[in-house]
Write a protein that holds these residues in place. Sequence first.
Motif, PDB file in Angstrom:
ATOM      1  N   LYS A  30     -20.399 -19.910  -8.838  1.00 16.39           N
ATOM      2  CA  LYS A  30     -20.844 -18.609  -9.313  1.00 16.39           C
ATOM      3  C   LYS A  30     -19.683 -18.026 -10.091  1.00 16.39           C
ATOM      4  CE  LYS A  30     -23.267 -14.888  -9.891  1.00 16.39           C
ATOM      5  NZ  LYS A  30     -24.420 -14.883 -10.821  1.00 16.39           N
ATOM      6  N   GLY A  31     -19.834 -17.937 -11.408  1.00 16.18           N
ATOM      7  CA  GLY A  31     -18.697 -17.552 -12.230  1.00 16.18           C
ATOM      8  C   GLY A  31     -17.602 -18.589 -12.107  1.00 16.18           C
ATOM      9  N   ASP A  32     -16.414 -18.152 -11.730  1.00 14.23           N
ATOM     10  CA  ASP A  32     -15.281 -19.058 -11.584  1.00 14.23           C
ATOM     11  C   ASP A  32     -15.071 -19.516 -10.143  1.00 14.23           C
ATOM     12  OD1 ASP A  32     -14.671 -18.885 -14.301  1.00 14.23           O
ATOM     13  OD2 ASP A  32     -13.432 -17.089 -14.000  1.00 14.23           O
ATOM     14  N   ALA A 103     -35.667 -30.630  11.561  1.00 14.50           N
ATOM     15  CA  ALA A 103     -34.570 -31.159  12.374  1.00 14.50           C
ATOM     16  C   ALA A 103     -33.731 -32.149  11.579  1.00 14.50           C
ATOM     17  CB  ALA A 103     -35.134 -31.813  13.633  1.00 14.50           C
ATOM     18  N   ASP A 104     -34.374 -32.918  10.697  1.00 18.01           N
ATOM     19  CA  ASP A 104     -33.645 -33.904   9.897  1.00 18.01           C
ATOM     20  C   ASP A 104     -32.579 -33.258   9.015  1.00 18.01           C
ATOM     21  OD1 ASP A 104     -35.330 -35.718  10.991  1.00 18.01           O
ATOM     22  OD2 ASP A 104     -36.304 -36.326   9.128  1.00 18.01           O
ATOM     23  N   LEU A 105     -32.787 -31.992   8.654  1.00 14.81           N
ATOM     24  CA  LEU A 105     -31.883 -31.315   7.723  1.00 14.81           C
ATOM     25  C   LEU A 105     -31.017 -30.279   8.420  1.00 14.81           C
ATOM     26  CD1 LEU A 105     -34.372 -30.911   4.749  1.00 14.81           C
ATOM     27  CD2 LEU A 105     -32.557 -32.614   5.003  1.00 14.81           C
ATOM     28  N   ALA A 106     -30.968 -30.343   9.746  1.00 16.46           N
ATOM     29  CA  ALA A 106     -30.097 -29.439  10.486  1.00 16.46           C
ATOM     30  C   ALA A 106     -28.656 -29.655  10.033  1.00 16.46           C
ATOM     31  CB  ALA A 106     -30.222 -29.692  11.984  1.00 16.46           C
ATOM     32  N   GLY A 107     -27.921 -28.561   9.900  1.00 16.04           N
ATOM     33  CA  GLY A 107     -26.542 -28.673   9.456  1.00 16.04           C
ATOM     34  C   GLY A 107     -26.398 -28.708   7.949  1.00 16.04           C
ATOM     35  N   HIS A 108     -27.485 -28.450   7.202  1.00 13.75           N
ATOM     36  CA  HIS A 108     -27.434 -28.438   5.746  1.00 13.75           C
ATOM     37  C   HIS A 108     -27.870 -27.073   5.215  1.00 13.75           C
ATOM     38  CE1 HIS A 108     -27.314 -32.749   6.431  1.00 13.75           C
ATOM     39  NE2 HIS A 108     -26.949 -32.911   5.173  1.00 13.75           N
ATOM     40  N   ILE A 109     -27.292 -26.686   4.075  1.00 17.44           N
ATOM     41  CA  ILE A 109     -27.594 -25.421   3.425  1.00 17.44           C
ATOM     42  C   ILE A 109     -28.030 -25.703   1.989  1.00 17.44           C
ATOM     43  CG2 ILE A 109     -26.663 -23.200   2.665  1.00 17.44           C
ATOM     44  CD1 ILE A 109     -24.683 -23.322   4.938  1.00 17.44           C
ATOM     45  N   ALA A 110     -29.095 -25.040   1.560  1.00 16.08           N
ATOM     46  CA  ALA A 110     -29.580 -25.152   0.180  1.00 16.08           C
ATOM     47  C   ALA A 110     -29.316 -23.843  -0.551  1.00 16.08           C
ATOM     48  CB  ALA A 110     -31.069 -25.477   0.162  1.00 16.08           C
ATOM     49  N   PHE A 111     -29.236 -23.928  -1.893  1.00 14.67           N
ATOM     50  CA  PHE A 111     -28.913 -22.760  -2.719  1.00 14.67           C
ATOM     51  C   PHE A 111     -29.923 -22.587  -3.845  1.00 14.67           C
ATOM     52  CE2 PHE A 111     -24.950 -23.523  -0.632  1.00 14.67           C
ATOM     53  CZ  PHE A 111     -24.321 -22.290  -0.559  1.00 14.67           C
ATOM     54  N   GLU A 112     -30.119 -21.313  -4.214  1.00 14.14           N
ATOM     55  CA  GLU A 112     -30.887 -21.004  -5.414  1.00 14.14           C
ATOM     56  C   GLU A 112     -30.052 -21.339  -6.647  1.00 14.14           C
ATOM     57  OE1 GLU A 112     -33.908 -20.268  -5.496  1.00 14.14           O
ATOM     58  OE2 GLU A 112     -34.457 -19.214  -3.654  1.00 14.14           O
ATOM     59  N   TRP A 113     -30.755 -21.754  -7.729  1.00 15.19           N
ATOM     60  CA  TRP A 113     -30.125 -22.014  -9.024  1.00 15.19           C
ATOM     61  C   TRP A 113     -30.554 -20.910  -9.967  1.00 15.19           C
ATOM     62  CZ3 TRP A 113     -29.038 -27.566 -10.840  1.00 15.19           C
ATOM     63  CH2 TRP A 113     -28.635 -28.357  -9.766  1.00 15.19           C
ATOM     64  N   ARG A 119     -31.702 -16.124  -9.756  1.00 14.40           N
ATOM     65  CA  ARG A 119     -30.648 -15.670  -8.853  1.00 14.40           C
ATOM     66  C   ARG A 119     -29.938 -16.904  -8.286  1.00 14.40           C
ATOM     67  NH1 ARG A 119     -35.395 -15.486  -5.939  1.00 14.40           N
ATOM     68  NH2 ARG A 119     -35.344 -16.316  -3.807  1.00 14.40           N
ATOM     69  N   GLY A 120     -28.779 -16.651  -7.700  1.00 14.69           N
ATOM     70  CA  GLY A 120     -28.052 -17.765  -7.092  1.00 14.69           C
ATOM     71  C   GLY A 120     -26.904 -18.246  -7.952  1.00 14.69           C
ATOM     72  N   LEU A 121     -26.458 -19.475  -7.719  1.00 15.70           N
ATOM     73  CA  LEU A 121     -25.310 -20.036  -8.425  1.00 15.70           C
ATOM     74  C   LEU A 121     -25.697 -20.365  -9.867  1.00 15.70           C
ATOM     75  CD1 LEU A 121     -23.760 -22.339  -5.670  1.00 15.70           C
ATOM     76  CD2 LEU A 121     -23.664 -19.851  -5.951  1.00 15.70           C
ATOM     77  N   ASP A 122     -24.773 -20.098 -10.799  1.00  9.53           N
ATOM     78  CA  ASP A 122     -25.143 -20.216 -12.213  1.00  9.53           C
ATOM     79  C   ASP A 122     -24.547 -21.418 -12.921  1.00  9.53           C
ATOM     80  OD1 ASP A 122     -22.559 -19.240 -12.227  1.00  9.53           O
ATOM     81  OD2 ASP A 122     -23.100 -17.269 -13.020  1.00  9.53           O
ATOM     82  N   HIS A 123     -23.698 -22.203 -12.259  1.00  9.76           N
ATOM     83  CA  HIS A 123     -23.174 -23.423 -12.873  1.00  9.76           C
ATOM     84  C   HIS A 123     -23.191 -24.543 -11.841  1.00  9.76           C
ATOM     85  CE1 HIS A 123     -21.839 -21.563 -16.608  1.00  9.76           C
ATOM     86  NE2 HIS A 123     -21.383 -20.559 -15.882  1.00  9.76           N
ATOM     87  N   TRP A 124     -23.790 -25.669 -12.243  1.00 11.25           N
ATOM     88  CA  TRP A 124     -23.888 -26.829 -11.365  1.00 11.25           C
ATOM     89  C   TRP A 124     -23.408 -28.074 -12.102  1.00 11.25           C
ATOM     90  CZ3 TRP A 124     -25.072 -26.761  -6.267  1.00 11.25           C
ATOM     91  CH2 TRP A 124     -25.660 -25.586  -5.756  1.00 11.25           C
ATOM     92  N   HIS A 134     -32.486 -27.590 -12.257  1.00 13.38           N
ATOM     93  CA  HIS A 134     -32.677 -28.273 -10.977  1.00 13.38           C
ATOM     94  C   HIS A 134     -31.977 -29.627 -11.032  1.00 13.38           C
ATOM     95  CE1 HIS A 134     -35.629 -31.109 -12.670  1.00 13.38           C
ATOM     96  NE2 HIS A 134     -36.145 -30.072 -13.321  1.00 13.38           N
ATOM     97  N   PRO A 135     -31.759 -30.270  -9.870  1.00 16.72           N
ATOM     98  CA  PRO A 135     -31.130 -31.598  -9.900  1.00 16.72           C
ATOM     99  C   PRO A 135     -31.996 -32.615 -10.624  1.00 16.72           C
ATOM    100  CG  PRO A 135     -31.082 -30.672  -7.687  1.00 16.72           C
ATOM    101  CD  PRO A 135     -31.985 -29.795  -8.501  1.00 16.72           C
TER     102      PRO A 135
END
Length: 269
Positions: A30-32, A103-113, A119-124, A134-135
């Motif tokens: 997000k930005g720098d 349960a398979d994805l426990a411990g993982h976080i997803a982000f908006e693009w 909204r969300g992170l602007d550089h990927w 998107h990926p």
Amino acid sequence: MTTHPTLRALRTTPEGLLWEPGERWVRGRKGDVTVVDSRRPVLVWEPGVPVPLYAFPHSDVRQDLLRPAADPPIGTHTGSRIFYDLDLDGELLENAAWTFPAADLAGHIAFEWFRRSGRGLDHWYEEEEEIFVHPRDPHKRVDAIRSSRHVQVSAGGTAVADTHRPVLLFETGLPTRYYIPREDVRLDLLEATDHHTGCPYKGTAAYWSLRGGAEVPPNLVWSYPDPLAAVAPIKDLLAFYNEEVDITVDGEPQERPVTHFSRTSGPRT
């Protein structure tokens, strides 16, 4: 050397999610500020959504920047209940991240693009290449192939393009797109708009509408002035939505496909 063919196999969760381990080095900013830096991303497909997103192990995320969401949305992201606001020096991005209930994805976080949801992170980045919207889907191909087919396009009953030197773009899950040199298009019938879209496979597109009030949607025509290297042959060529115009190839009229681009004046990619 021992191989593990099942490592890349798609898994299905009881909630209807599809997922598989990714192999690319992925960073989100997000930005720098780098918020995500992961060599262990997971690709996730939500039910009814044709494109994937990434989820990341908690340890690859700047969790010090996350706050429990003050107003979490309801009924989004396949039943997710835990959302996070992103706090960057007092700038709060609401519901920028979430965890899936699977349960398979426990411990993982997803982000908006940002380029997808606003909204969300602007550089990927995947490896050292910036990606947009998107990926990239590892199960999808995009091939731009030069051709000598005779392609004719009419819109609202008016002939707008006629060429023997198109570039055909074959993209998994979408109709063949016919990219036409500008010299073979009635440019006098087109009017540039301020609409732009981003595509992780092709780049950033500029758009035109058809002059004269024909019964076609706006932003009917697009071009990639600076396409990604993989589809370099489409540079500066013009394409028309097959869903909204009449296309004839080698004398044979093509059926208009029905896709999520049909009869819409909203954002297109």
